[in-house]
Write a protein that holds these residues in place. Sequence first.
Motif, PDB file in Angstrom:
ATOM      1  N   ALA A  64      -1.817  22.520  18.757  1.00  0.00           N
ATOM      2  CA  ALA A  64      -0.557  22.588  19.270  1.00  0.00           C
ATOM      3  C   ALA A  64       0.089  24.045  18.975  1.00  0.00           C
ATOM      4  N   MET A  65      -0.093  24.452  17.716  1.00  0.00           N
ATOM      5  CA  MET A  65       0.577  25.691  17.091  1.00  0.00           C
ATOM      6  C   MET A  65      -0.228  26.758  17.980  1.00  0.00           C
ATOM      7  N   ARG A  66      -1.529  26.658  18.219  1.00  0.00           N
ATOM      8  CA  ARG A  66      -2.285  27.639  18.804  1.00  0.00           C
ATOM      9  C   ARG A  66      -1.722  27.662  20.299  1.00  0.00           C
ATOM     10  N   LEU A  67      -1.800  26.565  20.871  1.00  0.00           N
ATOM     11  CA  LEU A  67      -1.479  26.569  22.419  1.00  0.00           C
ATOM     12  C   LEU A  67      -0.237  27.122  22.362  1.00  0.00           C
ATOM     13  N   MET A  68       0.711  26.936  21.757  1.00  0.00           N
ATOM     14  CA  MET A  68       2.275  27.536  21.857  1.00  0.00           C
ATOM     15  C   MET A  68       2.231  28.917  21.577  1.00  0.00           C
ATOM     16  N   THR A  69       1.676  29.470  20.433  1.00  0.00           N
ATOM     17  CA  THR A  69       1.627  30.942  20.251  1.00  0.00           C
ATOM     18  C   THR A  69       0.675  31.749  21.120  1.00  0.00           C
ATOM     19  N   THR A  70      -0.292  31.307  21.756  1.00  0.00           N
ATOM     20  CA  THR A  70      -0.993  31.947  22.891  1.00  0.00           C
ATOM     21  C   THR A  70      -0.513  31.825  24.332  1.00  0.00           C
ATOM     22  N   GLY A  71       0.525  30.924  24.401  1.00  0.00           N
ATOM     23  CA  GLY A  71       0.952  30.645  25.959  1.00  0.00           C
ATOM     24  C   GLY A  71       1.899  31.673  26.431  1.00  0.00           C
ATOM     25  N   PRO A  72       2.682  31.086  27.464  1.00  0.00           N
ATOM     26  CA  PRO A  72       3.735  32.046  28.055  1.00  0.00           C
ATOM     27  C   PRO A  72       4.890  32.426  27.293  1.00  0.00           C
ATOM     28  N   MET A  73       5.190  31.583  26.222  1.00  0.00           N
ATOM     29  CA  MET A  73       6.344  31.700  25.299  1.00  0.00           C
ATOM     30  C   MET A  73       5.950  32.721  24.237  1.00  0.00           C
ATOM     31  N   GLN A  74       6.143  34.112  24.378  1.00  0.00           N
ATOM     32  CA  GLN A  74       5.746  35.026  23.285  1.00  0.00           C
ATOM     33  C   GLN A  74       6.826  35.884  22.826  1.00  0.00           C
ATOM     34  N   PHE A  75       7.466  35.502  21.601  1.00  0.00           N
ATOM     35  CA  PHE A  75       8.494  36.371  21.156  1.00  0.00           C
ATOM     36  C   PHE A  75       8.304  37.398  20.660  1.00  0.00           C
ATOM     37  N   VAL A  76       8.996  38.939  20.851  1.00  0.00           N
ATOM     38  CA  VAL A  76       8.776  39.988  20.037  1.00  0.00           C
ATOM     39  C   VAL A  76       8.773  39.801  18.453  1.00  0.00           C
ATOM     40  N   GLY A  77       7.787  40.120  18.010  1.00  0.00           N
ATOM     41  CA  GLY A  77       7.742  39.829  16.550  1.00  0.00           C
ATOM     42  C   GLY A  77       7.387  38.554  15.902  1.00  0.00           C
ATOM     43  N   GLY A  78       7.029  37.444  17.002  1.00  0.00           N
ATOM     44  CA  GLY A  78       6.628  36.180  16.722  1.00  0.00           C
ATOM     45  C   GLY A  78       7.736  35.213  16.543  1.00  0.00           C
ATOM     46  N   ALA A  79       7.569  34.064  16.434  1.00  0.00           N
ATOM     47  CA  ALA A  79       8.541  32.899  16.158  1.00  0.00           C
ATOM     48  C   ALA A  79       8.043  32.453  14.796  1.00  0.00           C
ATOM     49  N   VAL A 119      18.001  31.869  16.097  1.00  0.00           N
ATOM     50  CA  VAL A 119      17.266  30.583  15.814  1.00  0.00           C
ATOM     51  C   VAL A 119      17.497  29.728  17.274  1.00  0.00           C
ATOM     52  N   ILE A 120      16.033  29.380  17.576  1.00  0.00           N
ATOM     53  CA  ILE A 120      15.709  28.482  18.319  1.00  0.00           C
ATOM     54  C   ILE A 120      15.253  27.064  18.034  1.00  0.00           C
ATOM     55  N   ARG A 121      15.840  26.185  18.707  1.00  0.00           N
ATOM     56  CA  ARG A 121      15.317  24.786  18.478  1.00  0.00           C
ATOM     57  C   ARG A 121      14.620  24.395  19.653  1.00  0.00           C
ATOM     58  N   LEU A 122      13.174  23.824  19.386  1.00  0.00           N
ATOM     59  CA  LEU A 122      12.366  23.543  20.632  1.00  0.00           C
ATOM     60  C   LEU A 122      11.893  22.320  20.259  1.00  0.00           C
ATOM     61  N   ARG A 123      11.270  21.660  21.446  1.00  0.00           N
ATOM     62  CA  ARG A 123      10.638  20.503  21.431  1.00  0.00           C
ATOM     63  C   ARG A 123       9.063  20.584  22.122  1.00  0.00           C
ATOM     64  N   ASN A 124       8.165  20.223  21.452  1.00  0.00           N
ATOM     65  CA  ASN A 124       6.661  20.451  21.730  1.00  0.00           C
ATOM     66  C   ASN A 124       6.263  19.062  22.105  1.00  0.00           C
ATOM     67  N   VAL A 125       5.623  19.023  23.440  1.00  0.00           N
ATOM     68  CA  VAL A 125       4.847  17.566  23.691  1.00  0.00           C
ATOM     69  C   VAL A 125       3.599  17.985  24.106  1.00  0.00           C
ATOM     70  N   MET A 126       2.442  17.191  23.309  1.00  0.00           N
ATOM     71  CA  MET A 126       1.088  17.478  23.748  1.00  0.00           C
ATOM     72  C   MET A 126       0.568  16.461  24.312  1.00  0.00           C
ATOM     73  N   THR A 127       0.112  16.550  25.486  1.00  0.00           N
ATOM     74  CA  THR A 127      -0.598  15.495  26.293  1.00  0.00           C
ATOM     75  C   THR A 127      -2.163  15.771  26.359  1.00  0.00           C
ATOM     76  N   ASN A 128      -2.836  14.903  26.699  1.00  0.00           N
ATOM     77  CA  ASN A 128      -4.399  14.740  26.978  1.00  0.00           C
ATOM     78  C   ASN A 128      -4.488  14.892  28.642  1.00  0.00           C
ATOM     79  N   GLN A 129      -5.801  14.731  29.136  1.00  0.00           N
ATOM     80  CA  GLN A 129      -5.960  14.833  30.440  1.00  0.00           C
ATOM     81  C   GLN A 129      -5.673  13.659  31.113  1.00  0.00           C
ATOM     82  N   ARG A 130      -5.187  12.595  30.477  1.00  0.00           N
ATOM     83  CA  ARG A 130      -4.684  11.193  31.072  1.00  0.00           C
ATOM     84  C   ARG A 130      -3.108  11.189  31.189  1.00  0.00           C
ATOM     85  N   GLY A 131      -2.522  12.234  30.624  1.00  0.00           N
ATOM     86  CA  GLY A 131      -1.016  12.248  30.468  1.00  0.00           C
ATOM     87  C   GLY A 131      -0.594  11.455  29.183  1.00  0.00           C
TER      88      GLY A 131
END
Length: 153
Positions: A64-79, A119-131
């Motif tokens: 999940a961390m990999r997907l979040m940090t390599t996806g479209p939400m890229q912050f200057v200097g990282g999160a 500071v951002i507060r976020l919610r991550n939800v990871m799903t498989n191919q079946r949702g």
Amino acid sequence: MSLYLEDVQPGDRFTSDVYEVTEQAMVQFAGEFDPQLFHLEHAAAERSVFNGLTASGWQTAAIAMRLMTTGPMQFVGGAIGLGVDELRWPTAVRPGDALRVVTEIIETRPSQSKPRHGVIRLRNVMTNQRGEVVLSYFASALVERKPAPATGL
């Protein structure tokens, strides 16, 4: 696209690419970081509550961390992670699962102690191919704010 605190607002959602989990990667991760037999051996996994080989929850979180940090939400200097709450693994990850993370911005605010950051507060939800939800959590992270415009004299 590199983002600053001011570029996101509550309700914004970012969807990652897909990551396919291989049996080899599952066993390798478990061997080093979570060597419970139901992550390592088919026979033990079949006898377990999982009825088959599963990924470690910690590997699922790392994906999940990999997907979040390599996806479209890229912050200057990282999160910069400040904390995680309500980490859940409701469904086991199996070999061949294709995982995707949706990140939702819950809250944004300027940092009280670091004026160049927020500071951002976020919610991550990871799903498989079946949702099916395989991981969810809330997190807080420190991100950069837009630089103040230069003032000319």
